[in-house]
Scaffold this motif. Structure first.
Motif, mmCIF file in Angstrom:
data_model
loop_
_atom_site.group_PDB
_atom_site.id
_atom_site.type_symbol
_atom_site.label_atom_id
_atom_site.label_comp_id
_atom_site.label_asym_id
_atom_site.label_seq_id
_atom_site.Cartn_x
_atom_site.Cartn_y
_atom_site.Cartn_z
ATOM 1 N N ALA A 234 6.878 -10.192 -6.240
ATOM 2 C CA ALA A 234 5.442 -10.274 -6.493
ATOM 3 C C ALA A 234 5.055 -9.399 -7.683
ATOM 4 C CB ALA A 234 4.675 -9.838 -5.244
ATOM 5 N N PRO A 235 3.891 -9.670 -8.283
ATOM 6 C CA PRO A 235 3.425 -8.823 -9.401
ATOM 7 C C PRO A 235 3.267 -7.371 -8.964
ATOM 8 C CG PRO A 235 2.148 -10.852 -9.281
ATOM 9 C CD PRO A 235 2.988 -10.810 -8.044
ATOM 10 N N LYS A 236 3.222 -6.502 -9.961
ATOM 11 C CA LYS A 236 3.164 -5.063 -9.696
ATOM 12 C C LYS A 236 1.929 -4.689 -8.897
ATOM 13 C CE LYS A 236 3.466 -0.603 -12.051
ATOM 14 N NZ LYS A 236 3.582 0.074 -13.363
ATOM 15 N N VAL A 237 0.789 -5.320 -9.200
ATOM 16 C CA VAL A 237 -0.449 -4.995 -8.482
ATOM 17 C C VAL A 237 -0.312 -5.343 -7.007
ATOM 18 C CG1 VAL A 237 -2.899 -5.530 -8.310
ATOM 19 C CG2 VAL A 237 -1.843 -5.298 -10.560
ATOM 20 N N PHE A 238 0.281 -6.505 -6.725
ATOM 21 C CA PHE A 238 0.473 -6.915 -5.334
ATOM 22 C C PHE A 238 1.417 -5.962 -4.618
ATOM 23 C CE2 PHE A 238 2.367 -9.325 -1.894
ATOM 24 C CZ PHE A 238 1.275 -9.985 -1.339
ATOM 25 N N ARG A 239 2.485 -5.557 -5.300
ATOM 26 C CA ARG A 239 3.427 -4.623 -4.686
ATOM 27 C C ARG A 239 2.767 -3.289 -4.402
ATOM 28 N NH1 ARG A 239 6.833 -6.309 -8.914
ATOM 29 N NH2 ARG A 239 6.818 -4.187 -9.759
ATOM 30 N N ALA A 240 1.877 -2.844 -5.301
ATOM 31 C CA ALA A 240 1.181 -1.573 -5.076
ATOM 32 C C ALA A 240 0.237 -1.675 -3.880
ATOM 33 C CB ALA A 240 0.421 -1.168 -6.330
ATOM 34 N N GLU A 241 -0.437 -2.827 -3.744
ATOM 35 C CA GLU A 241 -1.363 -3.014 -2.635
ATOM 36 C C GLU A 241 -0.634 -3.147 -1.306
ATOM 37 O OE1 GLU A 241 -3.605 -6.425 -3.705
ATOM 38 O OE2 GLU A 241 -4.928 -5.353 -5.097
ATOM 39 N N HIS A 242 0.622 -3.575 -1.370
ATOM 40 C CA HIS A 242 1.401 -3.781 -0.142
ATOM 41 C C HIS A 242 2.694 -2.986 -0.228
ATOM 42 C CE1 HIS A 242 -1.233 -7.343 -0.556
ATOM 43 N NE2 HIS A 242 -1.344 -7.246 0.755
ATOM 44 N N SER A 243 2.554 -1.700 -0.508
ATOM 45 C CA SER A 243 3.719 -0.833 -0.574
ATOM 46 C C SER A 243 4.338 -0.668 0.812
ATOM 47 C CB SER A 243 3.327 0.539 -1.128
ATOM 48 O OG SER A 243 2.428 1.182 -0.246
ATOM 49 N N ARG A 244 5.570 -0.191 0.835
ATOM 50 C CA ARG A 244 6.241 0.005 2.120
ATOM 51 C C ARG A 244 5.449 0.959 3.010
ATOM 52 N NH1 ARG A 244 12.219 2.250 1.992
ATOM 53 N NH2 ARG A 244 12.588 0.211 1.022
ATOM 54 N N ARG A 245 4.895 1.999 2.420
ATOM 55 C CA ARG A 245 4.138 2.959 3.225
ATOM 56 C C ARG A 245 2.926 2.299 3.865
ATOM 57 N NH1 ARG A 245 -0.239 5.864 2.744
ATOM 58 N NH2 ARG A 245 -0.589 5.220 0.605
ATOM 59 N N ARG A 246 2.211 1.459 3.103
ATOM 60 C CA ARG A 246 1.033 0.801 3.668
ATOM 61 C C ARG A 246 1.422 -0.207 4.743
ATOM 62 N NH1 ARG A 246 -3.228 -0.219 -1.346
ATOM 63 N NH2 ARG A 246 -3.430 1.980 -1.942
ATOM 64 N N LEU A 247 2.504 -0.928 4.521
ATOM 65 C CA LEU A 247 2.945 -1.883 5.535
ATOM 66 C C LEU A 247 3.399 -1.167 6.798
ATOM 67 C CD1 LEU A 247 4.870 -4.559 3.425
ATOM 68 C CD2 LEU A 247 2.524 -4.636 4.278
ATOM 69 N N LEU A 248 4.072 -0.033 6.645
ATOM 70 C CA LEU A 248 4.491 0.727 7.820
ATOM 71 C C LEU A 248 3.287 1.303 8.558
ATOM 72 C CD1 LEU A 248 7.656 2.606 6.519
ATOM 73 C CD2 LEU A 248 7.559 0.676 8.096
ATOM 74 N N SER A 249 2.262 1.692 7.816
ATOM 75 C CA SER A 249 1.043 2.182 8.456
ATOM 76 C C SER A 249 0.384 1.063 9.258
ATOM 77 C CB SER A 249 0.083 2.719 7.396
ATOM 78 O OG SER A 249 -1.121 3.169 7.982
ATOM 79 N N ALA A 250 0.319 -0.145 8.673
ATOM 80 C CA ALA A 250 -0.228 -1.293 9.399
ATOM 81 C C ALA A 250 0.642 -1.627 10.605
ATOM 82 C CB ALA A 250 -0.329 -2.496 8.469
ATOM 83 N N PHE A 251 1.949 -1.520 10.445
ATOM 84 C CA PHE A 251 2.868 -1.771 11.553
ATOM 85 C C PHE A 251 2.604 -0.794 12.699
ATOM 86 C CE2 PHE A 251 6.897 -0.667 13.627
ATOM 87 C CZ PHE A 251 7.269 -1.911 14.132
ATOM 88 N N GLY A 252 2.311 0.447 12.370
ATOM 89 C CA GLY A 252 2.001 1.423 13.403
ATOM 90 C C GLY A 252 0.768 1.035 14.200
ATOM 91 N N ARG A 253 -0.203 0.427 13.561
ATOM 92 C CA ARG A 253 -1.415 0.000 14.270
ATOM 93 C C ARG A 253 -1.113 -1.182 15.186
ATOM 94 N NH1 ARG A 253 -5.886 -0.266 9.589
ATOM 95 N NH2 ARG A 253 -7.208 -0.890 11.351
ATOM 96 N N VAL A 254 -0.182 -2.033 14.750
ATOM 97 C CA VAL A 254 0.247 -3.123 15.631
ATOM 98 C C VAL A 254 0.930 -2.549 16.869
ATOM 99 C CG1 VAL A 254 1.766 -5.131 15.818
ATOM 100 C CG2 VAL A 254 0.433 -4.775 13.741
ATOM 101 N N CYS A 255 1.775 -1.537 16.664
ATOM 102 C CA CYS A 255 2.441 -0.894 17.796
ATOM 103 C C CYS A 255 1.426 -0.335 18.785
ATOM 104 C CB CYS A 255 3.362 0.221 17.304
ATOM 105 S SG CYS A 255 4.806 -0.348 16.380
ATOM 106 N N GLN A 256 0.348 0.249 18.281
ATOM 107 C CA GLN A 256 -0.672 0.802 19.166
ATOM 108 C C GLN A 256 -1.368 -0.302 19.956
ATOM 109 O OE1 GLN A 256 -2.572 3.126 15.911
ATOM 110 N NE2 GLN A 256 -2.512 4.822 17.358
ATOM 111 N N ALA A 257 -1.622 -1.446 19.284
ATOM 112 C CA ALA A 257 -2.250 -2.566 19.986
ATOM 113 C C ALA A 257 -1.330 -3.098 21.083
ATOM 114 C CB ALA A 257 -2.593 -3.671 18.988
#
Length: 660
Positions: free
Chosen positions: A172-195
């Motif tokens: 994906a383009p650099k902007v998309f990768r920045a918006e969906h960095s591994r850290r942000r995806l892992l943070s979102a994953f943590g919220r799924v775990c809580q749900a």
């Protein structure tokens, strides 16, 4: 609910992947509405009061039977279709009564059996009872004018995790990768775990967690969708009874499956519904975590059979760092994924909350590391600016020192910072034209130490000349003036060398004076053997160490003085000023000394001692010079090796990581 098309409704869901879509796998079905009268009676259907003698039921026993919403046409205005599956269709509706857009899901088949209707209603009730920020709230549940049940819920805007991961995997383009960095995806994953943990705490298993059922909203929301396969988590011996009592669309019996191949747990893949529990959903979360880290599925095959075989047998390598070696994957993530996707439920992380806590702890560490990296970049840029300014000046001492401080500070925060490494190497390998005062003082002290050593050495060498005096006296001395002159000058040179060795701050002029006096003393020996024998070699051996120990300008003067002295005595010899004659007779050289009358034995001993003394003096000076040179050369090469190592890319270890 989402602009993305939802997953289909079969119990074993197809898994759309980058390689194509999977064929659905038909489970063993049992529909009580299609055969003989149900042993559970009509009150057990979900569109009326449900009485289940278990710790938890989905419907209040006093709840009224669901009725047709006569005001549906007036309240809701139909808009576009958001998604369509095998059992239901989600349309965008406008709720006139409240004044908002909602997602409305209704059954596709108006003539569906009671089992399908029960499953549809059950999904709405489970989702509606789970009041969590990451579970889409249900607004209403009723029966439409066409007789089909429906429920409304919040409309969710965003992108599924599946689409995000596919785009990242395809570059994906650099902007998309920045918006969906591994850290942000892992943070979102943590919220799924809580749900998921919230659902588990309320006795509900999702049983179909996968990237296509996770949506990342436009404003940071994270939603876990599709609770159609959700079941109540009870004691193992009550699990099947409860599922039957709730009139599931698909009864879970041995040989049937619930879930999506590639994400379902091994116990799901073998049809063991009585074995399902929180670790079942944890396994699916572990598969998603693997995919977030590696951008590839954990189980990847050409068909459902291969996916199920990989899941049941556990043949795939579950270490992200092995499967995606080109990515920088921390060992901690390897450990978490391996633990979450263990083959046996007892060996897995036992709850979604525990998985969340481990990811959260990892992100805390990564957040600190990112802050250190950011600070390191700032200090590295400051160091580069200071270095550029320093190298543009002939001195730039303060700028150089500040550049090194900033570079070292950056490296202390991030030892791999390339800009800091290059700046450090550039500053240290490009010395200024002039030395800083403290460096100049340190270098001056080293020079003074060498002067003291040289002064002590020459004082010993010149004093040792008195060892030759008895052998000279043993010969018949015809002229004592050259002997007295030579020894007087050598004694003065020895005293000058001794003063140099004892001085706290010796001066190079003192050692130069010792050189002049000693050269004149050795030149005074020319009347003994003539201007061409012994004396020139004494002068050469005596001058060479001075030319190496003195400063650059003094070295040239020492060389010039030594050559001048030799040339002078040779010229005086040819002019006859030195009373020595060389006679050649039938190939023999006969030396007639003008100062000594040689006696055989004393003369041979004298010549022997002179040869040994010349060798000893030459080796003494050369050894010290070579020792200094070797020490400096070793230090220089070691420093050069260290500096080259700073800027060279480190090679990965060839040793495979240990299996965890």
């Amino acid at each position: 609910m989402s602009d993305a098309k939802p997953d289909t409704d079969p119990v074993v869901n197809a898994r759309p992947r980058r390689k194509g879509s999977w064929e659905s796998l038909e489970p063993t079905l049992t529909d009580h509405a299609a055969g003989s009268p149900s042993p559970w009676s009509e009150e057990l259907t979900l569109d009326g009061p449900t009485r289940v003698e278990l710790p938890r039921s989905l419907v209040d026993p006093d709840a009224p039977r669901m009725a047709v919403d006569e005001d549906f046409g007036q309240r809701y205005r139909t808009d576009e279709i958001l998604g369509q599956g095998g059992m239901g269709t989600i349309r965008l509706h406008y709720d006139r009564q409240i004044g908002r857009r909602v997602a409305l899901k209704s059954m596709n088949d108006a003539d569906a059996g009671s089992a399908d209707r029960s499953r549809f209603i059950r999904e709405a009730r489970i989702q509606g009872q789970l009041e969590h920020p990451s579970i889409v709230p249900v607004y209403d549940l009723a029966i439409g004018p066409d007789g089909r049940p429906f429920f409304t819920m919040r409309r969710v805007r965003g992108m599924t995790l599946e689409v995000i991961l596919e785009r990242l995997a395809m570059g994906a383009p650099k902007v998309f990768r920045a918006e969906h960095s591994r850290r942000r995806l892992l943070s979102a994953f943590g919220r799924v775990c809580q749900a998921v943990h919230y659902a588990h705490e309320h006795g509900v298993l999702h049983r179909d967690i996968k990237p296509s059922n996770i949506i990342l909203g436009e404003f940071g929301e994270v939603y876990l969708l599709d609770w159609g396969l959700a079941g109540l988590a009870k004691q193992r011996d009550e699990a099947v009874r409860e599922l039957k009592a709730l009139r599931l669309t698909r009864e879970t019996m041995p040989g049937s499956l619930l879930g999506t191949p590639g994400y379902m747990s091994p116990e799901q893949a073998t049809g063991g519904v009585s074995e399902l529990g929180p670790p079942t959903d944890v396994y699916a979360l572990g598969c998603i975590l693997f995919e977030i880290v590696t951008l590839m599925p954990l189980h990847d095959g050409e068909g459902i059979v291969s996916l199920l075989d990989s899941t049941i047998r556990g043949t795939t390598d579950r270490r992200p760092s092995r499967r995606a070696g080109h990515l920088k994957i921390d060992p901690e993530l390897d450990r978490i994924v391996m633990k979450a996707t263990a083959l046996s439920p007892e060996d897995r992380i036992q709850s979604a909350r525990e998985l969340f806590l481990q990811i959260d702890a990892y992100l805390d560490g990564r957040r600190d590391e990112e802050q250190r990296t950011q600070l390191a970049d700032e200090r590295a840029r400051a160091a580069a600016s200071e270095a550029e300014l320093a190298l543009s000046k002939p001195e730039g001492f303060d700028e150089r020192r500040q550049a090194l401080r900033d570079a070292v500070g950056a490296l202390s925060l991030d030892p791999t910072n390339e800009l800091a490494l290059r700046t450090f190497a550039e500053v240290t390998t490009n010395p200024p034209q002039r030395l800083p005062p403290d460096v100049d003082e340190s270098l001056g002290e080293a020079v003074r130490a060498r002067l003291r050593w040289a002064g002590g050495a020459v004082s010993v060498v010149y004093a040792s000349a008195f060892v030759y005096l008895p052998f000279i006296a043993a010969s018949i001395v015809e002229q004592w003036l050259p002997v007295i002159l030579a020894y007087t000058l050598l004694l003065a040179a020895a005293v000058a060398g001794l003063l140099t060795a004892r001085a706290a701050r010796p001066r190079v002029e003192w050692l130069a004076g010792a050189m002049v006096l000693s050269n004149l003393g050795f030149a005074a020996t020319a009347p003994w053997f003539g201007p061409l024998l012994v004396t020139p070699s004494l002068l050469a051996i005596n001058t060479a160490p001075y030319a190496l120990f003195l400063s650059h300008r003094a070295r040239r003067l020492a060389l010039a003085f030594g050559l001048g002295t030799i040339a002078t005595i040779i010229g005086l010899g040819y002019a006859g000023a030195i009373p020595v004659e060389y006679t050649f007779r039938e190939g023999e050289l006969i030396v007639h000394s003008g100062a000594l009358l040689f006696a055989p034995i004393p003369t041979l001993v004298l010549l022997t001692l002179l040869a040994l003394g010349q060798m000893l003096g030459a080796m003494l000076g050369a050894s010290r010079i070579y020792a200094d040179l070797e020490r400096a050369e070793r230090a220089l090469h070691m420093q050069s090796w260290l500096l080259r190592g700073l800027t060279q890319e480190r090679r990965p270890s060839s040793r495979p990581p240990a299996d965890r």
